[in-house]
Design a protein around this motif. Structure first.
Motif, PDB file in Angstrom:
ATOM      1  N   ARG A   1       0.831  -1.219   0.000  1.00 32.71           N
ATOM      2  CA  ARG A   1       0.000   0.000   0.000  1.00 32.71           C
ATOM      3  C   ARG A   1       0.862   1.264   0.000  1.00 32.71           C
ATOM      4  O   ARG A   1       0.559   2.234  -0.702  1.00 32.71           O
ATOM      5  CB  ARG A   1      -0.960  -0.032   1.182  1.00 32.71           C
TER       6      ARG A   1
ATOM      7  N   THR B   1       2.333   1.715  -3.429  1.00 35.14           N
ATOM      8  CA  THR B   1       1.278   2.116  -4.362  1.00 35.14           C
ATOM      9  C   THR B   1       1.010   3.618  -4.240  1.00 35.14           C
ATOM     10  O   THR B   1       0.902   4.317  -5.253  1.00 35.14           O
ATOM     11  CB  THR B   1      -0.015   1.328  -4.068  1.00 35.14           C
ATOM     12  N   ARG B   2       0.912   4.106  -3.004  1.00 35.11           N
ATOM     13  CA  ARG B   2       0.695   5.550  -2.806  1.00 35.11           C
ATOM     14  C   ARG B   2       1.863   6.355  -3.387  1.00 35.11           C
ATOM     15  O   ARG B   2       1.664   7.408  -3.993  1.00 35.11           O
ATOM     16  CB  ARG B   2       0.502   5.868  -1.326  1.00 35.11           C
TER      17      ARG B   2
ATOM     18  N   ALA C   1      -2.444  -2.645  -6.808  1.00 36.56           N
ATOM     19  CA  ALA C   1      -2.902  -2.368  -5.443  1.00 36.56           C
ATOM     20  C   ALA C   1      -4.064  -3.283  -5.073  1.00 36.56           C
ATOM     21  O   ALA C   1      -4.122  -3.812  -3.965  1.00 36.56           O
ATOM     22  CB  ALA C   1      -3.316  -0.904  -5.315  1.00 36.56           C
ATOM     23  N   GLU C   2      -4.989  -3.500  -6.009  1.00 38.68           N
ATOM     24  CA  GLU C   2      -6.127  -4.376  -5.739  1.00 38.68           C
ATOM     25  C   GLU C   2      -5.688  -5.831  -5.560  1.00 38.68           C
ATOM     26  O   GLU C   2      -6.191  -6.530  -4.689  1.00 38.68           O
ATOM     27  CB  GLU C   2      -7.152  -4.263  -6.863  1.00 38.68           C
TER      28      GLU C   2
ATOM     29  N   GLY D   1      -2.658  -5.658  -2.364  1.00 42.94           N
ATOM     30  CA  GLY D   1      -2.797  -4.879  -1.145  1.00 42.94           C
ATOM     31  C   GLY D   1      -3.750  -5.438  -0.105  1.00 42.94           C
ATOM     32  O   GLY D   1      -3.826  -4.920   0.994  1.00 42.94           O
TER      33      GLY D   1
END
Length: 158
Positions: free
Chosen positions: A5, A8-9, A42-43, A46
């Motif tokens: 996560r 990803t951010r 991410a999906e 994460g």
């Protein structure tokens, strides 16, 4: 999962900063395509359930084990296992041969060879919690030794 996560951010922020510049239409299309890939990653990576299934399809039993450590429940794992085996019904038959061979080798004290067989089986059927636990226990036993096991060394209980 937290690291995924975070990364990803960071990737998302980098893509946003690119949009502050003048981009040509092909560059904008590339940024948009990267956004889609970052969102999909991410999906898939994460959340524990999606990550476990992602890792299972790739034969990554270590990733599945990390999902269990991160909170994947027994019910979720069993649901994923059923789905996985429905799509790969042949996987368990071949994996079972490796698991049984590994068990025989472990009983005979050939721990490194047993570990290898367990790993081969887990690459085919990575959602088998009993085998994940046996593999992990045997790795701990072997990891605690200064030298590689030889001959008929017996596994100790953890």
């Amino acid at each position: 999962m937290g690291t995924v996560r975070l990364r990803t951010r960071e990737a998302w922020r980098s893509l946003e900063s690119l949009e502050q510049h003048s981009l040509t239409p092909p560059q904008r299309a590339q940024v948009d395509a990267l956004r889609v890939r970052v969102r999909e990653a991410a999906e898939a990576l994460g959340a524990t359930v999606q990550r476990a299934l992602y890792d299972a399809w790739r034969g990554n039993h270590r990733g599945v084990a990390k999902c269990l450590e991160a909170g994947l429940t027994a019910e979720q794992l069993e649901s994923l296992r059923r789905e996985f085996l429905a799509r790969r019904p042949q996987a368990m038959g071949t994996a079972r041969i490796h698991f049984q061979t590994g068990g025989a080798l472990e009983r005979d004290g050939q721990l490194s060879q047993a570990l290898d067989q367990y790993e081969r089986g887990l690459k085919l059927a990575p959602l088998e919690v009993d085998m994940l636990q046996r593999y992990r226990r045997l790795r701990r036993v072997l990891g605690g030794r200064a030298t590689a096991p030889t001959g008929h060394e017996r596994a100790r209980s953890p």
